[in-house]
Design a protein around this motif. Structure first.
Motif, PDB file in Angstrom:
ATOM      1  N   ALA A  84       0.837  -1.200   0.000  1.00 23.17           N
ATOM      2  CA  ALA A  84       0.000   0.000   0.000  1.00 23.17           C
ATOM      3  C   ALA A  84       0.866   1.241   0.000  1.00 23.17           C
ATOM      4  O   ALA A  84       0.540   2.230   0.621  1.00 23.17           O
ATOM      5  CB  ALA A  84      -0.919  -0.025   1.216  1.00 23.17           C
ATOM      6  N   GLY A  85       1.996   1.200  -0.651  1.00 20.43           N
ATOM      7  CA  GLY A  85       2.940   2.309  -0.651  1.00 20.43           C
ATOM      8  C   GLY A  85       2.618   3.338  -1.697  1.00 20.43           C
ATOM      9  O   GLY A  85       1.513   3.408  -2.225  1.00 20.43           O
ATOM     10  N   PRO A  86       3.602   4.163  -2.036  1.00 20.68           N
ATOM     11  CA  PRO A  86       3.391   5.262  -2.962  1.00 20.68           C
ATOM     12  C   PRO A  86       2.924   4.810  -4.336  1.00 20.68           C
ATOM     13  O   PRO A  86       2.189   5.524  -4.995  1.00 20.68           O
ATOM     14  CB  PRO A  86       4.768   5.925  -3.048  1.00 20.68           C
ATOM     15  N   ASN A  87       3.301   3.644  -4.760  1.00 20.46           N
ATOM     16  CA  ASN A  87       2.915   3.165  -6.080  1.00 20.46           C
ATOM     17  C   ASN A  87       1.465   2.704  -6.142  1.00 20.46           C
ATOM     18  O   ASN A  87       0.938   2.455  -7.211  1.00 20.46           O
ATOM     19  CB  ASN A  87       3.832   2.024  -6.522  1.00 20.46           C
ATOM     20  N   SER A  88       0.810   2.572  -5.005  1.00 12.72           N
ATOM     21  CA  SER A  88      -0.566   2.079  -5.006  1.00 12.72           C
ATOM     22  C   SER A  88      -1.585   3.201  -4.891  1.00 12.72           C
ATOM     23  O   SER A  88      -2.768   2.934  -4.790  1.00 12.72           O
ATOM     24  CB  SER A  88      -0.764   1.094  -3.848  1.00 12.72           C
ATOM     25  N   GLY A  89      -1.128   4.440  -4.878  1.00 12.97           N
ATOM     26  CA  GLY A  89      -2.056   5.558  -4.796  1.00 12.97           C
ATOM     27  C   GLY A  89      -2.247   6.088  -3.393  1.00 12.97           C
ATOM     28  O   GLY A  89      -2.853   7.129  -3.222  1.00 12.97           O
ATOM     29  N   HIS A  90      -1.765   5.405  -2.361  1.00 14.24           N
ATOM     30  CA  HIS A  90      -1.878   5.890  -0.992  1.00 14.24           C
ATOM     31  C   HIS A  90      -0.712   6.825  -0.701  1.00 14.24           C
ATOM     32  O   HIS A  90       0.389   6.639  -1.189  1.00 14.24           O
ATOM     33  CB  HIS A  90      -1.845   4.733   0.009  1.00 14.24           C
ATOM     34  N   SER A  91      -0.961   7.831   0.124  1.00 14.77           N
ATOM     35  CA  SER A  91       0.124   8.739   0.494  1.00 14.77           C
ATOM     36  C   SER A  91       1.069   8.050   1.474  1.00 14.77           C
ATOM     37  O   SER A  91       0.712   7.071   2.126  1.00 14.77           O
ATOM     38  CB  SER A  91      -0.448  10.010   1.135  1.00 14.77           C
ATOM     39  N   VAL A  92       2.271   8.591   1.565  1.00 16.46           N
ATOM     40  CA  VAL A  92       3.253   8.053   2.508  1.00 16.46           C
ATOM     41  C   VAL A  92       2.702   8.169   3.924  1.00 16.46           C
ATOM     42  O   VAL A  92       2.807   7.233   4.717  1.00 16.46           O
ATOM     43  CB  VAL A  92       4.602   8.801   2.368  1.00 16.46           C
ATOM     44  N   LEU A 112       3.265  11.918  14.696  1.00 12.61           N
ATOM     45  CA  LEU A 112       3.315  11.492  13.302  1.00 12.61           C
ATOM     46  C   LEU A 112       2.694  12.620  12.496  1.00 12.61           C
ATOM     47  O   LEU A 112       1.523  12.930  12.675  1.00 12.61           O
ATOM     48  CB  LEU A 112       2.515  10.186  13.122  1.00 12.61           C
ATOM     49  N   GLU A 113       3.511  13.263  11.645  1.00 13.80           N
ATOM     50  CA  GLU A 113       2.981  14.391  10.884  1.00 13.80           C
ATOM     51  C   GLU A 113       3.560  14.406   9.476  1.00 13.80           C
ATOM     52  O   GLU A 113       4.675  13.959   9.240  1.00 13.80           O
ATOM     53  CB  GLU A 113       3.288  15.707  11.595  1.00 13.80           C
ATOM     54  N   GLN A 114       2.753  14.920   8.576  1.00 15.81           N
ATOM     55  CA  GLN A 114       3.178  15.032   7.183  1.00 15.81           C
ATOM     56  C   GLN A 114       3.870  16.372   6.983  1.00 15.81           C
ATOM     57  O   GLN A 114       3.412  17.407   7.481  1.00 15.81           O
ATOM     58  CB  GLN A 114       1.977  14.912   6.247  1.00 15.81           C
ATOM     59  N   THR A 115       4.977  16.358   6.244  1.00 15.49           N
ATOM     60  CA  THR A 115       5.691  17.602   5.956  1.00 15.49           C
ATOM     61  C   THR A 115       5.165  18.185   4.646  1.00 15.49           C
ATOM     62  O   THR A 115       4.442  17.519   3.895  1.00 15.49           O
ATOM     63  CB  THR A 115       7.208  17.350   5.844  1.00 15.49           C
ATOM     64  N   SER A 116       5.560  19.407   4.350  1.00 17.02           N
ATOM     65  CA  SER A 116       5.076  20.079   3.143  1.00 17.02           C
ATOM     66  C   SER A 116       5.569  19.403   1.863  1.00 17.02           C
ATOM     67  O   SER A 116       4.924  19.507   0.827  1.00 17.02           O
ATOM     68  CB  SER A 116       5.508  21.547   3.158  1.00 17.02           C
ATOM     69  N   ASP A 117       6.669  18.680   1.943  1.00 17.46           N
ATOM     70  CA  ASP A 117       7.196  18.005   0.747  1.00 17.46           C
ATOM     71  C   ASP A 117       6.685  16.571   0.598  1.00 17.46           C
ATOM     72  O   ASP A 117       7.172  15.808  -0.221  1.00 17.46           O
ATOM     73  CB  ASP A 117       8.722  18.041   0.739  1.00 17.46           C
ATOM     74  N   GLY A 159      17.416  -1.723  25.866  1.00 18.50           N
ATOM     75  CA  GLY A 159      16.804  -2.197  24.635  1.00 18.50           C
ATOM     76  C   GLY A 159      15.771  -1.256  24.040  1.00 18.50           C
ATOM     77  O   GLY A 159      15.139  -1.590  23.049  1.00 18.50           O
ATOM     78  N   THR A 160      15.589  -0.092  24.661  1.00 16.04           N
ATOM     79  CA  THR A 160      14.607   0.864  24.150  1.00 16.04           C
ATOM     80  C   THR A 160      15.297   2.145  23.714  1.00 16.04           C
ATOM     81  O   THR A 160      16.381   2.473  24.205  1.00 16.04           O
ATOM     82  CB  THR A 160      13.523   1.184  25.189  1.00 16.04           C
ATOM     83  N   VAL A 161      14.651   2.857  22.790  1.00 14.65           N
ATOM     84  CA  VAL A 161      15.221   4.090  22.247  1.00 14.65           C
ATOM     85  C   VAL A 161      14.150   5.169  22.122  1.00 14.65           C
ATOM     86  O   VAL A 161      12.964   4.881  22.090  1.00 14.65           O
ATOM     87  CB  VAL A 161      15.857   3.849  20.857  1.00 14.65           C
ATOM     88  N   ASN A 162      14.626   6.402  22.045  1.00  9.19           N
ATOM     89  CA  ASN A 162      13.811   7.548  21.678  1.00  9.19           C
ATOM     90  C   ASN A 162      14.361   8.015  20.343  1.00  9.19           C
ATOM     91  O   ASN A 162      15.574   7.968  20.122  1.00  9.19           O
ATOM     92  CB  ASN A 162      13.933   8.675  22.702  1.00  9.19           C
ATOM     93  N   GLY A 163      13.499   8.449  19.446  1.00 11.12           N
ATOM     94  CA  GLY A 163      14.027   8.883  18.168  1.00 11.12           C
ATOM     95  C   GLY A 163      13.076   9.729  17.354  1.00 11.12           C
ATOM     96  O   GLY A 163      11.865   9.744  17.578  1.00 11.12           O
ATOM     97  N   ASN A 164      13.683  10.453  16.403  1.00  8.64           N
ATOM     98  CA  ASN A 164      12.948  11.250  15.425  1.00  8.64           C
ATOM     99  C   ASN A 164      13.396  10.788  14.056  1.00  8.64           C
ATOM    100  O   ASN A 164      14.607  10.656  13.795  1.00  8.64           O
ATOM    101  CB  ASN A 164      13.248  12.738  15.618  1.00  8.64           C
ATOM    102  N   PHE A 165      12.444  10.548  13.164  1.00 11.87           N
ATOM    103  CA  PHE A 165      12.743  10.006  11.850  1.00 11.87           C
ATOM    104  C   PHE A 165      12.005  10.822  10.782  1.00 11.87           C
ATOM    105  O   PHE A 165      10.901  11.302  11.018  1.00 11.87           O
ATOM    106  CB  PHE A 165      12.282   8.543  11.736  1.00 11.87           C
ATOM    107  N   THR A 166      12.620  10.923   9.628  1.00  8.21           N
ATOM    108  CA  THR A 166      11.944  11.450   8.454  1.00  8.21           C
ATOM    109  C   THR A 166      11.837  10.290   7.485  1.00  8.21           C
ATOM    110  O   THR A 166      12.826   9.642   7.152  1.00  8.21           O
ATOM    111  CB  THR A 166      12.723  12.615   7.828  1.00  8.21           C
ATOM    112  N   LEU A 167      10.619   9.997   7.042  1.00 13.08           N
ATOM    113  CA  LEU A 167      10.351   8.873   6.138  1.00 13.08           C
ATOM    114  C   LEU A 167       9.870   9.421   4.797  1.00 13.08           C
ATOM    115  O   LEU A 167       9.101  10.380   4.767  1.00 13.08           O
ATOM    116  CB  LEU A 167       9.293   7.955   6.736  1.00 13.08           C
ATOM    117  N   SER A 168      10.316   8.778   3.739  1.00 11.41           N
ATOM    118  CA  SER A 168       9.856   9.213   2.409  1.00 11.41           C
ATOM    119  C   SER A 168       9.623   7.995   1.526  1.00 11.41           C
ATOM    120  O   SER A 168      10.257   6.961   1.696  1.00 11.41           O
ATOM    121  CB  SER A 168      10.864  10.160   1.758  1.00 11.41           C
ATOM    122  N   GLY A 169       8.715   8.160   0.583  1.00 10.66           N
ATOM    123  CA  GLY A 169       8.437   7.109  -0.386  1.00 10.66           C
ATOM    124  C   GLY A 169       9.343   7.279  -1.580  1.00 10.66           C
ATOM    125  O   GLY A 169       9.827   8.368  -1.873  1.00 10.66           O
ATOM    126  N   SER A 170       9.585   6.178  -2.287  1.00 10.77           N
ATOM    127  CA  SER A 170      10.467   6.292  -3.444  1.00 10.77           C
ATOM    128  C   SER A 170       9.670   6.431  -4.719  1.00 10.77           C
ATOM    129  O   SER A 170       8.513   6.280  -4.787  1.00 10.77           O
ATOM    130  CB  SER A 170      11.372   5.092  -3.536  1.00 10.77           C
TER     131      SER A 170
END
Length: 170
Positions: A84-92, A112-117, A159-170
């Motif tokens: 259900a990724g970018p190639n299937s018509g769903h947004s990232v 969890l938030e969408q950026t302008s790009d 075994g646990t972490v805190n983190g910030n990630f930027t995710l993008s579809g290809s």
């Protein structure tokens, strides 16, 4: 040194009433008891923890070797088009949001938030490192969504972490 201050008077009187040979036996028994308590209370837990940590290190090395051996195959295969990724018509954002809700890290997702790009910013707190890595790997393999930026810190619990990630579809 005045031994009377260290040993209660009834014990000192009892010890003084023993024959010299019995006093030596009591001292030897006390020394053995102190050594046994020191071993069981200090040395043995350290040795056990070390063995457990060495096992975990070996498991992590095996996982790293597997990931390193699989990475070229995954890069060569490219992103999956069946999910259900970018190639299937769903947004990232939609894909990541749905995947996060149904994952073992769902309780650790703080934002969890969408950026302008069109990318997605994800913040986690107290997430299991292993579960987080597996989840991110699944997103990449099934949905073609990869991590483009990551900032990860060790959390309070092992075994646990805190983190910030930027995710993008290809």
């Amino acid at each position: 040194m005045n031994v009377g201050r260290l040993i209660p008077e009834p014990v000192a009187a009892w010890y003084g009433s023993l024959a010299r040979r019995e006093q030596k036996l009591v001292l030897a028994g006390g020394a053995v008891l102190v050594l046994l308590v020191a071993y069981l209370g200090v040395v043995q837990p350290i040795v056990s923890a070390r063995a457990r940590l060495l096992d975990q290190v070996q498991q992590r090395r095996e996982l790293l070797a597997y990931i390193n051996s699989a990475a070229p195959r995954l890069r060569a295969a490219g992103p999956s088009t069946g999910g259900a990724g970018p190639n299937s018509g769903h947004s990232v954002f939609t894909t990541v949001s749905a995947a996060a809700q149904n994952s073992p890290i769902s309780g650790a997702v703080q934002r969890l938030e969408q950026t302008s790009d069109g990318n997605v910013r994800l913040s986690v707190s107290g997430a299991s490192f292993d579960a987080l890595i597996r989840w991110l790997g699944t997103l990449a393999a099934q949905d073609g969504i990869s991590v483009t930026r990551a900032n990860v810190q060790r959390a309070a619990n092992p075994g646990t972490v805190n983190g910030n990630f930027t995710l993008s579809g290809s």
